[in-house]
Design a protein around this motif. Structure first.
Motif, PDB file in Angstrom:
ATOM      1  N   ALA A 556     -65.759  39.049  60.741  1.00 43.98           N
ATOM      2  CA  ALA A 556     -64.719  38.097  61.138  1.00 43.98           C
ATOM      3  C   ALA A 556     -63.403  38.840  61.361  1.00 43.98           C
ATOM      4  N   LEU A 557     -63.111  39.729  60.438  1.00 48.45           N
ATOM      5  CA  LEU A 557     -61.888  40.523  60.525  1.00 48.45           C
ATOM      6  C   LEU A 557     -61.859  41.345  61.815  1.00 48.45           C
ATOM      7  N   ALA A 558     -62.985  41.972  62.117  1.00 51.91           N
ATOM      8  CA  ALA A 558     -63.073  42.793  63.328  1.00 51.91           C
ATOM      9  C   ALA A 558     -62.830  41.938  64.570  1.00 51.91           C
ATOM     10  N   TYR A 559     -63.466  40.765  64.608  1.00 52.84           N
ATOM     11  CA  TYR A 559     -63.289  39.880  65.760  1.00 52.84           C
ATOM     12  C   TYR A 559     -61.857  39.359  65.853  1.00 52.84           C
ATOM     13  N   LEU A 560     -61.277  38.997  64.698  1.00 49.77           N
ATOM     14  CA  LEU A 560     -59.915  38.462  64.691  1.00 49.77           C
ATOM     15  C   LEU A 560     -58.916  39.518  65.167  1.00 49.77           C
ATOM     16  N   ASP A 572     -53.518  30.586  59.178  1.00 47.89           N
ATOM     17  CA  ASP A 572     -53.891  30.247  57.803  1.00 47.89           C
ATOM     18  C   ASP A 572     -55.403  30.005  57.757  1.00 47.89           C
ATOM     19  N   LEU A 573     -56.154  31.071  57.486  1.00 50.55           N
ATOM     20  CA  LEU A 573     -57.616  30.982  57.566  1.00 50.55           C
ATOM     21  C   LEU A 573     -58.270  31.029  56.186  1.00 50.55           C
ATOM     22  N   PRO A 574     -59.414  30.330  56.037  1.00 49.80           N
ATOM     23  CA  PRO A 574     -60.104  30.282  54.739  1.00 49.80           C
ATOM     24  C   PRO A 574     -60.420  31.668  54.183  1.00 49.80           C
ATOM     25  N   LEU A 575     -60.694  32.618  55.077  1.00 49.43           N
ATOM     26  CA  LEU A 575     -61.127  33.927  54.574  1.00 49.43           C
ATOM     27  C   LEU A 575     -60.022  34.626  53.782  1.00 49.43           C
ATOM     28  N   MET A 576     -58.753  34.306  54.097  1.00 44.91           N
ATOM     29  CA  MET A 576     -57.642  34.904  53.359  1.00 44.91           C
ATOM     30  C   MET A 576     -57.588  34.394  51.919  1.00 44.91           C
ATOM     31  N   ARG A 577     -58.139  33.206  51.717  1.00 47.00           N
ATOM     32  CA  ARG A 577     -58.151  32.658  50.359  1.00 47.00           C
ATOM     33  C   ARG A 577     -59.411  33.081  49.607  1.00 47.00           C
ATOM     34  N   ALA A 578     -60.488  33.362  50.356  1.00 44.29           N
ATOM     35  CA  ALA A 578     -61.779  33.637  49.720  1.00 44.29           C
ATOM     36  C   ALA A 578     -61.988  35.121  49.401  1.00 44.29           C
ATOM     37  N   VAL A 579     -61.330  35.972  50.150  1.00 40.59           N
ATOM     38  CA  VAL A 579     -61.570  37.408  49.974  1.00 40.59           C
ATOM     39  C   VAL A 579     -60.318  38.052  49.368  1.00 40.59           C
ATOM     40  N   PRO A 580     -60.491  38.926  48.345  1.00 35.04           N
ATOM     41  CA  PRO A 580     -59.331  39.582  47.734  1.00 35.04           C
ATOM     42  C   PRO A 580     -58.502  40.326  48.783  1.00 35.04           C
ATOM     43  N   ALA A 581     -57.177  40.154  48.696  1.00 33.63           N
ATOM     44  CA  ALA A 581     -56.280  40.744  49.700  1.00 33.63           C
ATOM     45  C   ALA A 581     -56.490  42.254  49.824  1.00 33.63           C
ATOM     46  N   GLY A 582     -56.743  42.914  48.692  1.00 38.20           N
ATOM     47  CA  GLY A 582     -56.947  44.367  48.706  1.00 38.20           C
ATOM     48  C   GLY A 582     -58.120  44.762  49.585  1.00 38.20           C
ATOM     49  N   SER A 583     -59.219  43.996  49.489  1.00 39.15           N
ATOM     50  CA  SER A 583     -60.407  44.284  50.292  1.00 39.15           C
ATOM     51  C   SER A 583     -60.120  44.095  51.769  1.00 39.15           C
ATOM     52  N   VAL A 584     -59.393  43.017  52.076  1.00 37.87           N
ATOM     53  CA  VAL A 584     -59.060  42.751  53.476  1.00 37.87           C
ATOM     54  C   VAL A 584     -58.226  43.902  54.039  1.00 37.87           C
ATOM     55  N   ASP A 585     -57.231  44.326  53.272  1.00 44.19           N
ATOM     56  CA  ASP A 585     -56.374  45.432  53.735  1.00 44.19           C
ATOM     57  C   ASP A 585     -57.193  46.695  53.981  1.00 44.19           C
ATOM     58  N   LEU A 586     -58.085  46.974  53.047  1.00 43.27           N
ATOM     59  CA  LEU A 586     -58.903  48.180  53.139  1.00 43.27           C
ATOM     60  C   LEU A 586     -59.762  48.173  54.410  1.00 43.27           C
ATOM     61  N   ILE A 613     -64.874  32.719  59.785  1.00 38.55           N
ATOM     62  CA  ILE A 613     -63.572  32.201  60.238  1.00 38.55           C
ATOM     63  C   ILE A 613     -63.454  30.707  59.883  1.00 38.55           C
ATOM     64  N   LEU A 614     -64.572  29.989  59.973  1.00 40.19           N
ATOM     65  CA  LEU A 614     -64.555  28.561  59.644  1.00 40.19           C
ATOM     66  C   LEU A 614     -64.641  28.301  58.140  1.00 40.19           C
ATOM     67  N   GLY A 615     -64.824  29.368  57.359  1.00 44.23           N
ATOM     68  CA  GLY A 615     -64.894  29.196  55.909  1.00 44.23           C
ATOM     69  C   GLY A 615     -66.242  28.710  55.416  1.00 44.23           C
ATOM     70  N   ILE A 616     -67.279  28.830  56.250  1.00 38.68           N
ATOM     71  CA  ILE A 616     -68.610  28.365  55.845  1.00 38.68           C
ATOM     72  C   ILE A 616     -69.273  29.366  54.910  1.00 38.68           C
ATOM     73  N   ARG A 617     -69.173  30.624  55.217  1.00 39.29           N
ATOM     74  CA  ARG A 617     -69.884  31.642  54.447  1.00 39.29           C
ATOM     75  C   ARG A 617     -69.234  33.000  54.657  1.00 39.29           C
ATOM     76  N   HIS A 618     -68.779  33.623  53.582  1.00 39.97           N
ATOM     77  CA  HIS A 618     -68.144  34.949  53.689  1.00 39.97           C
ATOM     78  C   HIS A 618     -69.068  36.064  53.222  1.00 39.97           C
ATOM     79  N   GLU A 619     -69.993  35.715  52.327  1.00 36.70           N
ATOM     80  CA  GLU A 619     -70.984  36.694  51.864  1.00 36.70           C
ATOM     81  C   GLU A 619     -72.347  36.026  51.882  1.00 36.70           C
TER      82      GLU A 619
END
Ligand code: ZN
Ligand code: ZN
Ligand code: FE
Length: 757
Positions: A556-560, A572-586, A613-619
């Motif tokens: 999702a990050l790559a596509y975004l 304001d996307l669900p993935l920002m709330r579901a995934v630790p900010a540190g991991s996203v930055d990395l 992106i829709l917040g259905i499933r991150h893992e």
């Protein structure tokens, strides 16, 4: 006078090839010939069945006319050769012993669900096989799973250790009996026994005690025809949750066995094709839309809109299901290992999962999982080809070399070719697991022996690190590497018996491309020998290899980032709330710097990205989970689509779509609407690219293949869109559209290359 006799009577030799042994063919011939007043004989030969008939010419003609249409239900006639012979005065009709074994072979039948006549006997009080869990006849019962070698004789099956009682023997010897040469024939007195391993006790009470345990919410390991099932009451949330916990399987749907068709209909909305599949001899698991109000525990298939349901297929299942509407019946294995088949292995591997084991002593020579079908675009399509279909050959309609194709690593199957057919192995699981590699070897040895195939070359995937590629190299034969998506398309062509060139649309998760990147959203122009990559999805950087497959948020990050650059963070996307900010930055830094990233045009990953992106499933915890949940959620009544672009090189760019999807998700539009519109977008983009390629290259036949076409919503719309654009569309039906079909594609490509076809 004698001249008249000669002109009205004659003798013919009839050779029949196909699936004609172990299916009641000789008694059928015997009955037909005698009914017509013909003399002669019938016998099994290594190549099939050989018949001599003698008598009135009209009767001889009638015999030949009725041979095909009246043949027994499990048989399949491929070829009938008829020669005239001079009459020798035969009046009686005889069934002769099998001719000595030579080279060549006759087919071994797949395992078949218990027939209605056997069921009637089993349910009849006073019948000597009343409640017999192993009842069978020539028209039903185990075959492939109990056969060690050909010809199919009792001594060559795992039934050889059971000596038939006098009554069973006389049925077995009587050509007029339904059990004439039924190799697994048995009765409660002389056949296999059933027992509860821990509680002990005899056959008679084993079923009763087992059902009591199931009713109490216990988990049972049940030995079946192709291996063990793990079973529990499907309506008990507690029991199902416990099974998931013990099996360490948090989400992957569990199959359910319903008592009968009426019970299955209470669980799922069944189409005519679903009903036909459910009640077919093959008795696969049928994936069908689940009725929202059905009594099955939610834990059986969380997050899904469908349910995998099957009907009882062994006599034991019928006995066990008597008091239940439905039982969970999932493969008895540890993790993703092969299905457990022996009592010893069950005691060892299933002991921490099952409260009790229901065992029997008819050994399983070859383990085979349940098959899975789903009705897509009006037809029941095989998604996992195993029990019921294997080892029935797939007719290719033309001669092929003797070859082995090792398939792909996920949903592995291999393929042997011989004569004019392909023999596809049963589903072997993922070859990343060592146990599945052993299963591969075991099955390969078995099928090579049963079908007397000596491959002269071996085909494998282009990926050098696949276990299947290593297996191919170890074979020590001339080897041919085949690109994954070319194999997908060729598999679809072979199944539909069409020659190229065609436009091949291969949409799937992962396959190594010719350029070293990961492909998976491919538009090929292909024939069997070669292909051109005419178009594809615009690649995005996949960060972290396998981790990106397990964690859709990475994609999702790559596509975004691809669509919006750094501006994506403004949404304001669900993935920002579901995934630790540190991991996203990395991960974002990895993508930015191109460290540990591989570009991919995978369509499966596109679905993953949108699901996240829709917040259905991150893992995910099982393959394609995010895409399956995205389809389940999609509102099929939504009409519109998102924007996309296609360039002159037919590179399909979904960046405009992703930008709007992200925006829609951030302002709280319903995920169901977005998911519906996203499906329409993929269909429109692919159909438009195909239309342009078709116009440029003058092609109008399209083959759809790859795991993404397990998505019914997408596939049905794709077929409609392409047909509206004037294309002839071919899909898979008997061979999986997922990687289970890759080996067939590899085989026909290797054959074309070797044979200069
Ligand atoms: Zn039967
Ligand atoms: Zn008996
Ligand atoms: Fe694939």
């Amino acid at each position: 006078m004698s001249a008249v006799v000669q002109s009205t009577s004659g003798r013919r030799r009839v050779r029949v090839q196909g699936l004609v042994q172990g299916v009641g063919f000789r008694p059928f011939v015997y009955t037909l010939a005698r009914g017509l007043g013909l003399g002669g004989s019938v016998r099994n030969t290594p190549a099939g069945v050989e018949i001599s008939i003698e008598g009135e010419r009209a009767a001889l003609d009638a015999f030949l006319l009725r041979l095909r249409p009246e043949a027994p239900p499990l048989s399949r006639i491929d070829e009938v050769d008829v020669d005239d012979e001079s009459p020798c005065g035969a009046v009686d009709f005889l069934i002769l012993e099998s001719a000595a074994r030579a080279s060549g072979s006759s087919d071994v039948a797949p395992d078949t669900s218990v027939c209605d006549e056997c069921l009637r006997e089993m349910n009849e009080t006073g019948n000597r096989r009343s409640d017999h869990p192993f009842i069978n006849c020539t028209n039903c019962g185990p075959r492939y799973t109990i056969t060690r070698d050909i010809p199919y004789d009792r001594s060559q099956t795992t039934m050889s250790v059971f000596a038939m009682c006098r009554e069973c023997r006389s049925e077995y010897d009587d050509p007029q009996d339904r059990r004439f040469h039924a190799q697994p024939n048995s009765c409660p007195r002389c056949g296999p026994t059933l027992w509860l391993d821990r509680a002990g006790g005899a056959s008679a009470s084993a079923v009763e005690n087992a059902t009591r345990l199931l009713a109490d919410g216990k988990i049972l390991a049940i030995r079946g025809v192709g291996g063990f099932h793990l079973a529990c009451d499907a309506t008990s949330s507690r029991a199902v949750a416990e099974l998931r916990e013990r099996k360490r399987r948090p989400h992957k749907p569990l199959a359910v066995m319903a008592r009968d068709l009426a019970a299955a209909n209470e669980l799922c909305i069944l189409s005519d094709a679903d009903r036909a599949a459910l009640t077919s001899r093959e008795r696969p698991i049928v994936v069908a839309p689940r009725r929202p109000a059905c009594r099955i525990a939610a834990e059986v298939a969380p997050g899904g809109a469908t349910l995998g349901v099957m009907l009882p297929y062994t006599p034991l299942h019928h006995l066990l299901l008597r008091p239940f509407e439905a039982l969970v019946m999932t493969s008895g294995n540890r993790g993703d290992e092969p299905i457990v088949a022996s009592n010893a292995a069950a005691r060892e591997e299933l002991e921490t999962i099952a409260d009790e084991l229901l065992l029997h002593d008819r050994e399983i020579e070859m383990r085979v999982d349940d098959s899975i079908v789903r009705t897509i675009a009006g037809r029941a399509r095989v998604l996992r080809r195993a029990r019921g279909w294997v080892p029935a050959p797939i007719d290719l309609g033309r001669p092929v070399e003797e070859l082995l194709a090792c398939g792909s690593d996920l949903k592995s199957t291999f393929c042997l070719t011989r004569g004019t057919v392909a023999i596809l192995s049963q589903h072997l699981g993922d070859l990343e697991q060592f146990e599945n590699v052993r299963f591969f070897h075991e099955t390969l040895d078995h099928l090579k022996r049963l079908f007397r195939v000596t491959p002269r070359a071996v085909a494998h995937d282009l990926h050098p690190d696949y276990a299947s590629t290593r297996l191919a190299r170890e074979a020590g034969l001339h080897s041919i590497a085949v690109q994954h998506h070319h194999a997908h398309v060729a598999s679809c062509m072979a199944e539909n018996r069409i020659d190229g060139p065609v436009i091949g649309v291969a949409l799937d998760g992962t396959g190594l491309g010719l350029d070293g990147t990961i492909w998976g959203g491919e538009l090929l122009v292909a024939d069997y020998r070669s292909f051109i990559r005419r178009g594809h999805l615009r690649p995005v950087p996949l960060a972290g290899g396998d981790a990106a497959v397990r964690q859709p948020w990475r994609v999702a990050l790559a596509y975004l980032r691809d669509a919006l650059g750094t501006r994506w963070r403004e949404q304001d996307l669900p993935l920002m709330r579901a995934v630790p900010a540190g991991s996203v930055d990395l991960v974002e830094r990895m993508i930015e710097r191109g460290v540990q990233v591989v570009p991919t045009s995978s369509c499966g990953r596109l679905f993953d990205a949108v699901a996240s992106i829709l917040g259905i499933r991150h893992e995910i915890t099982y393959e394609a989970q995010a895409a399956i949940e995205l389809e389940a959620l999609a509102d099929a009544s939504v009409k519109g689509r998102y924007p996309f672009e296609i360039d002159r090189g037919f590179v399909i760019d979904f960046r405009p779509a992703i930008a709007v999807i992200a925006h829609d998700a951030s302002i709280g539009k319903l995920p169901a609407l977005i998911a519906g519109k996203f499906h329409n977008t993929v269909v429109a983009a692919i159909a438009e690219a195909v239309r342009r390629i078709g116009a440029e290259d003058g092609l109008r036949r399209v083959c759809l293949s790859g795991g993404v076409f397990q998505n019914a919503l997408l596939t049905e719309r794709m077929v409609q869109a392409l047909e509206r654009a004037g294309f002839e569309v071919f899909l898979h039906e008997r061979v999986p559209t997922n990687d289970g079909g890759i080996s067939l594609g590899q085989a026909v490509i290797a054959d074309a290359i070797l044979g200069g076809r």
